[in-house]
Scaffold this active site. Structure first.
Site, short mmCIF file in Angstrom:
data_model
loop_
_atom_site.label_atom_id
_atom_site.label_comp_id
_atom_site.label_asym_id
_atom_site.label_seq_id
_atom_site.Cartn_x
_atom_site.Cartn_y
_atom_site.Cartn_z
N GLU A 117 30.14 21.71 -19.02
CA GLU A 117 31.15 22.62 -20.03
C GLU A 117 32.16 22.64 -20.29
O GLU A 117 33.10 22.58 -19.43
CB GLU A 117 29.83 23.99 -20.16
CG GLU A 117 28.71 23.78 -19.88
CD GLU A 117 27.95 22.80 -21.69
OE1 GLU A 117 28.17 24.51 -22.31
OE2 GLU A 117 26.95 22.78 -21.84
N ASN A 150 15.45 25.97 -22.18
CA ASN A 150 16.89 25.87 -22.67
C ASN A 150 15.14 24.71 -23.49
O ASN A 150 15.60 23.71 -23.06
CB ASN A 150 17.95 25.22 -22.04
CG ASN A 150 18.83 24.33 -23.41
OD1 ASN A 150 18.04 24.69 -24.62
ND2 ASN A 150 19.66 23.84 -23.19
N PRO A 151 15.20 24.89 -25.12
CA PRO A 151 14.12 24.05 -25.13
C PRO A 151 14.66 23.58 -25.98
O PRO A 151 14.78 21.51 -26.24
CB PRO A 151 13.87 25.14 -26.45
CG PRO A 151 14.51 25.91 -26.42
CD PRO A 151 15.55 26.28 -25.07
N ASP A 161 28.87 23.51 3.60
CA ASP A 161 29.41 22.98 4.52
C ASP A 161 30.70 23.93 3.94
O ASP A 161 31.81 24.47 5.07
CB ASP A 161 30.08 21.54 4.05
CG ASP A 161 30.52 21.02 2.39
OD1 ASP A 161 30.78 21.90 2.13
OD2 ASP A 161 31.07 20.41 3.57
#
Length: 303
Positions: free
Chosen positions: A278, A9-10, A219
């Site tokens: 997000e 992701n630049p 876990d």
């Protein structure tokens, strides 16, 4: 020697990280650790997920997720949904990088090449919500939407300071706005007024390294933290306790572990849910753990 896929992701974080990536790829090839590298640059949302999902089982020995927590989330979703079982390496170029910090994943050129040479695999749990996976955290309430509210341009220029500024704006507006929620697990059901709820897979959340101090990515459990409504005078002390990792026994904090949880809103308000930085959607949500869902390349000390 190995074949690798780099998904980059630049626009993540500070822009000078791309030079380090070129150095890493060059050293991997020159040191005969890798003999083939394919590079893919993302342009928009879901590019990383779709590219990772398109990989065939055995097509690559490993895939490298290069970006922030959102980019890693997309690559993890692509590998999990594509069922290609490709091991994932992580190069953090974002602002917070909770998951990479939690596992102490190396970011320097020499250290990263040593990581790939050693190729130690850790099978890691994921959280799952409506067929979508998250690597690190799902949250709602106070400050939970800061990650996607801060413009990418400001993240690139100011780094973590952009988050701090957004937090300073967000706290006064939402401090007196509590959320009435119901929580149902296999073990119990509860209702409460909360400022924030977190469902975590690792200990590090939002830059707080010990936000979920009992959490482990292997876990088979999710760690749930609920910050109940508090008086203004109590909040600063509670936040200090969270920074110190000494908050789970505080009276205004609920902390427990479970394999599956359903969270619902008790009034007609809309509560937005964030996952790995997000926006996911709104309550209600049902979250469950998926044990050993993906393979992460980790240092020997993290096996």
């Amino acid at each position: 020697m190995k074949k690798a896929k780099f998904i980059i992701n630049p626009s993540s974080g500070r822009q000078n990280f791309l030079k380090n990536i070129e150095g890493m790829i060059g050293k991997l090839i020159m040191d005969q650790i890798v003999n083939h590298v394919d590079v893919f640059y993302t342009e928009k949302q879901d590019d990383a997920k779709n590219e990772a999902m398109s990989m065939k089982k055995g097509e690559y020995d490993f895939v490298v997720a290069i970006g922030g927590d959102g980019t890693l989330n997309e690559v993890v979703n692509g590998v999990a949904l594509g069922k290609n079982e490709t091991p994932i390496a992580v190069i953090s170029a974002g602002t917070v990088n909770d998951f990479a910090n939690y596992l102490s994943l190396p970011q320097g050129i020499d250290e990263f090449c040593d990581l790939i040479r050693d190729f130690n695999i850790k099978e890691v749990d994921l959280g799952r919500i409506d067929g979508t996976y998250f690597m690190n955290v799902l949250a709602g309430g106070l400050l939970s939407d800061v990650g996607y509210k801060v413009p990418k341009e400001l993240k690139a220029i100011f780094g973590k300071m952009a988050y701090y500024v957004e937090c300073a704006k967000d706290i006064p507006k939402n401090l007196f706005h509590s959320i009435p929620i119901s929580v149902k697990t296999e073990e119990f059901s509860k209702e409460c007024e909360c400022l924030l709820f977190i469902v975590a897979n690792s200990q590090s959340v939002g830059g707080f390294r010990n936000a979920a101090p009992l959490a482990s990515v292997s876990d088979g459990l999710l760690d749930v933290l609920i910050l109940k409504k508090v008086e203004v005078a109590q909040l600063s002390n509670l936040l200090l306790k969270i920074v110190q990792g000494d908050h789970i026994n505080q009276p205004n904090v609920e902390y427990f572990q479970t394999k599956k949880i359903h969270i619902d809103i008790l009034d007609d308000s809309k509560v937005v849910v964030d996952y790995d930085g997000e926006c996911f959607g709104e309550l209600p949500v049902t979250i469950e753990v998926v044990p050993k869902a993906v393979k992460i390349i980790v240092p020997k000390s993290e096996e």
